[in-house]
Design a protein around this motif. Structure first.
Motif, PDB file in Angstrom:
ATOM      1  N   ASP A 190       0.836  -1.208   0.000  1.00  0.00           N
ATOM      2  CA  ASP A 190       0.000   0.000   0.000  1.00  0.00           C
ATOM      3  C   ASP A 190       0.871   1.258   0.000  1.00  0.00           C
ATOM      4  N   ALA A 191       1.969   1.226   0.769  1.00  0.00           N
ATOM      5  CA  ALA A 191       2.869   2.380   0.819  1.00  0.00           C
ATOM      6  C   ALA A 191       3.515   2.622  -0.532  1.00  0.00           C
ATOM      7  N   ALA A 192       3.870   1.552  -1.234  1.00  0.00           N
ATOM      8  CA  ALA A 192       4.476   1.701  -2.555  1.00  0.00           C
ATOM      9  C   ALA A 192       3.495   2.342  -3.536  1.00  0.00           C
ATOM     10  N   ALA A 193       2.227   1.970  -3.440  1.00  0.00           N
ATOM     11  CA  ALA A 193       1.216   2.567  -4.317  1.00  0.00           C
ATOM     12  C   ALA A 193       1.065   4.059  -4.036  1.00  0.00           C
ATOM     13  N   VAL A 194       1.073   4.439  -2.752  1.00  0.00           N
ATOM     14  CA  VAL A 194       0.980   5.855  -2.392  1.00  0.00           C
ATOM     15  C   VAL A 194       2.224   6.607  -2.872  1.00  0.00           C
ATOM     16  N   PHE A 195       3.396   6.013  -2.684  1.00  0.00           N
ATOM     17  CA  PHE A 195       4.649   6.642  -3.124  1.00  0.00           C
ATOM     18  C   PHE A 195       4.606   6.903  -4.626  1.00  0.00           C
ATOM     19  N   ASP A 196       4.156   5.919  -5.390  1.00  0.00           N
ATOM     20  CA  ASP A 196       4.024   6.088  -6.843  1.00  0.00           C
ATOM     21  C   ASP A 196       3.118   7.274  -7.172  1.00  0.00           C
ATOM     22  N   ASN A 197       2.018   7.366  -6.447  1.00  0.00           N
ATOM     23  CA  ASN A 197       1.054   8.443  -6.688  1.00  0.00           C
ATOM     24  C   ASN A 197       1.668   9.808  -6.375  1.00  0.00           C
ATOM     25  N   LEU A 198       2.394   9.905  -5.265  1.00  0.00           N
ATOM     26  CA  LEU A 198       3.032  11.167  -4.885  1.00  0.00           C
ATOM     27  C   LEU A 198       4.125  11.540  -5.870  1.00  0.00           C
ATOM     28  N   ALA A 199       4.916  10.552  -6.291  1.00  0.00           N
ATOM     29  CA  ALA A 199       6.003  10.825  -7.233  1.00  0.00           C
ATOM     30  C   ALA A 199       5.463  11.346  -8.559  1.00  0.00           C
ATOM     31  N   GLU A 200       4.268  10.907  -8.918  1.00  0.00           N
ATOM     32  CA  GLU A 200       3.682  11.320 -10.193  1.00  0.00           C
ATOM     33  C   GLU A 200       3.013  12.689 -10.106  1.00  0.00           C
ATOM     34  N   LYS A 201       2.354  12.979  -8.976  1.00  0.00           N
ATOM     35  CA  LYS A 201       1.495  14.157  -8.913  1.00  0.00           C
ATOM     36  C   LYS A 201       2.047  15.324  -8.107  1.00  0.00           C
ATOM     37  N   CYS A 202       3.011  15.066  -7.209  1.00  0.00           N
ATOM     38  CA  CYS A 202       3.537  16.157  -6.390  1.00  0.00           C
ATOM     39  C   CYS A 202       4.586  16.952  -7.151  1.00  0.00           C
ATOM     40  N   ASP A 203       4.774  18.191  -6.679  1.00  0.00           N
ATOM     41  CA  ASP A 203       5.825  19.044  -7.228  1.00  0.00           C
ATOM     42  C   ASP A 203       7.172  18.432  -6.872  1.00  0.00           C
ATOM     43  N   ARG A 204       7.950  18.047  -7.883  1.00  0.00           N
ATOM     44  CA  ARG A 204       9.210  17.366  -7.620  1.00  0.00           C
ATOM     45  C   ARG A 204      10.388  18.330  -7.568  1.00  0.00           C
ATOM     46  N   SER A 205      10.142  19.614  -7.584  1.00  0.00           N
ATOM     47  CA  SER A 205      11.245  20.573  -7.615  1.00  0.00           C
ATOM     48  C   SER A 205      12.142  20.444  -6.394  1.00  0.00           C
ATOM     49  N   ASP A 206      11.553  20.098  -5.245  1.00  0.00           N
ATOM     50  CA  ASP A 206      12.365  19.978  -4.031  1.00  0.00           C
ATOM     51  C   ASP A 206      12.660  18.521  -3.665  1.00  0.00           C
ATOM     52  N   HIS A 207      12.091  17.578  -4.444  1.00  0.00           N
ATOM     53  CA  HIS A 207      12.376  16.149  -4.256  1.00  0.00           C
ATOM     54  C   HIS A 207      12.057  15.668  -2.836  1.00  0.00           C
ATOM     55  N   LEU A 211      -6.901   8.211   2.491  1.00  0.00           N
ATOM     56  CA  LEU A 211      -7.428   9.232   1.589  1.00  0.00           C
ATOM     57  C   LEU A 211      -7.549   8.716   0.160  1.00  0.00           C
ATOM     58  N   ASP A 212      -8.439   9.346  -0.581  1.00  0.00           N
ATOM     59  CA  ASP A 212      -8.537   9.068  -2.011  1.00  0.00           C
ATOM     60  C   ASP A 212      -7.222   9.456  -2.686  1.00  0.00           C
ATOM     61  N   PRO A 213      -6.762   8.685  -3.673  1.00  0.00           N
ATOM     62  CA  PRO A 213      -5.485   9.000  -4.341  1.00  0.00           C
ATOM     63  C   PRO A 213      -5.389  10.429  -4.858  1.00  0.00           C
ATOM     64  N   ASP A 214      -6.519  11.023  -5.261  1.00  0.00           N
ATOM     65  CA  ASP A 214      -6.482  12.393  -5.769  1.00  0.00           C
ATOM     66  C   ASP A 214      -6.181  13.414  -4.668  1.00  0.00           C
ATOM     67  N   ILE A 215      -6.461  13.058  -3.409  1.00  0.00           N
ATOM     68  CA  ILE A 215      -6.255  13.992  -2.304  1.00  0.00           C
ATOM     69  C   ILE A 215      -4.925  13.748  -1.598  1.00  0.00           C
ATOM     70  N   GLN A 216      -4.334  12.581  -1.785  1.00  0.00           N
ATOM     71  CA  GLN A 216      -3.073  12.243  -1.109  1.00  0.00           C
ATOM     72  C   GLN A 216      -1.965  13.277  -1.351  1.00  0.00           C
ATOM     73  N   PRO A 217      -1.756  13.730  -2.588  1.00  0.00           N
ATOM     74  CA  PRO A 217      -0.685  14.722  -2.817  1.00  0.00           C
ATOM     75  C   PRO A 217      -0.896  16.012  -2.030  1.00  0.00           C
ATOM     76  N   GLU A 218      -2.149  16.468  -1.921  1.00  0.00           N
ATOM     77  CA  GLU A 218      -2.445  17.697  -1.172  1.00  0.00           C
ATOM     78  C   GLU A 218      -2.060  17.532   0.293  1.00  0.00           C
ATOM     79  N   ALA A 219      -2.428  16.398   0.872  1.00  0.00           N
ATOM     80  CA  ALA A 219      -2.102  16.153   2.282  1.00  0.00           C
ATOM     81  C   ALA A 219      -0.595  16.075   2.483  1.00  0.00           C
ATOM     82  N   TRP A 220       0.103  15.417   1.572  1.00  0.00           N
ATOM     83  CA  TRP A 220       1.558  15.294   1.705  1.00  0.00           C
ATOM     84  C   TRP A 220       2.246  16.647   1.611  1.00  0.00           C
ATOM     85  N   GLN A 221       1.826  17.474   0.656  1.00  0.00           N
ATOM     86  CA  GLN A 221       2.454  18.783   0.497  1.00  0.00           C
ATOM     87  C   GLN A 221       2.189  19.677   1.706  1.00  0.00           C
TER      88      GLN A 221
END
Length: 297
Positions: free
Chosen positions: A107-124, A139-149
């Motif tokens: 499950d963590a790998a799936a979330v990581f994939d989603n964040l790597a694809e959708k988050c701003d990677r400028s700061d890595h 959270l729904d995959p579409d909302i995960q990046p917002e929560a992480w950022q």
């Protein structure tokens, strides 16, 4: 006139003999003693070494992600089938994982994939372990990046801790909460309370098949029923665990459709419909398999 006593350089407390009461080294002399320290110059990393360091750090940070991806492939391709009957048994014997650990990594790998694809990677800034990612699985995959950022911002641009990520997730869930927060496929426990129509179903697991405004239709081992949200309590299972329970439910449903189902078999199915964990024990799995073979299901 006698010359003043010569001060001695003390390098350690052991240089003073406590058996000499008239030692010519005073307390003041000892306190003012100096120790020569030779400075060691540490060479700076070369550009090549700095590059190697960053590369190796990335490998360490992504270790949990690579493990989760590998486990997914082992499971999906059933590469364990030559030695083990189930994926869970294989992970336990081969990697020492408990029943949840492999699914947590996947499950963590799936979330990581989603964040790597959708988050701003400028700061890595990406997760470095499964524990940081775990709150995001709610959270729904579409909302995960917002929560992480948001968690990264709160951590002042550093990798956020599990607590910070959990707080960010909680705030988003409170903001987006609706009267019915259950999701399709979620596994819940039925609470009878004061509803006589649910008598005999207390404690049974139920899988959500329809989400209304204030009620859900759920599938149990004994059929479907519509209940108000006040009569449900989530088991908070992981997505992979909910899928496991869906598989158990499907097997039981097929057996219940068989004609002339004996009372003993019915009792076993009823027991399986009341388990409060997302898996069957070895004995339970064996009993279910025997019934399936008996009825050629």
């Amino acid at each position: 006139m006698n010359p003043p006593p010569r001060k001695r350089k003390a390098t350690s407390a052991s240089s003073i003999n406590p058996e000499l009461p008239n030692s010519d080294i005073s307390t003041e002399d000892t306190a003012s003693a100096t120790i020569d320290v030779t400075a060691v110059e540490v060479p700076e990393l070369t550009p090549e070494e700095q590059s190697d360091r960053l590369h190796l750090e990335r490998k360490v940070e992504r270790a949990f992600f690579e493990a989760g991806k590998a486990l997914m492939e082992l499971r999906d391709r059933r590469l364990y089938r030559s030695t083990h009957r189930t994926f869970e048994e294989y992970c336990r014997d081969r990697f020492g994982h408990n029943r949840r650990q492999s699914y947590l990594l996947m499950d963590a790998a799936a979330v990581f994939d989603n964040l790597a694809e959708k988050c701003d990677r400028s700061d890595h800034i990406l997760p470095t372990n499964e524990w940081q990612v775990r709150p995001l699985t709610k959270l729904d995959p579409d909302i995960q990046p917002e929560a992480w950022q948001q968690a990264v911002e709160f951590a002042k641009g550093k990798v956020p801790s599990h607590r910070i990520v959990k707080d960010a997730v909680q705030k988003i869930m409170e903001r987006t909460q609706v009267p019915n927060s259950y999701q399709l496929g979620e596994v819940c426990q039925i609470l009878v309370k004061d509803n006589p129509e649910l008598r005999g179903m207390g404690g049974c697991w139920a899988i959500v098949t329809y989400v209304g405004d204030f009620s859900c239709t759920v599938k149990t081992w004994n059929g479907e029923v519509t209940v108000g949200v006040q009569h449900l309590k989530s088991f908070d299972y992981l997505p992979a665990e909910c899928q496991q329970m869906q598989g158990v439910c499907d097997r039981i449903t097929r057996l219940r459709g068989c004609e002339n189902l004996e009372e003993a078999a019915h009792a076993v199915l009823k027991h399986l419909g009341e388990v409060k964990r997302p898996y069957l024990t070895t004995m339970e799995e064996n009993l279910l398999s025997v019934i399936e073979r008996e009825y050629k299901n």
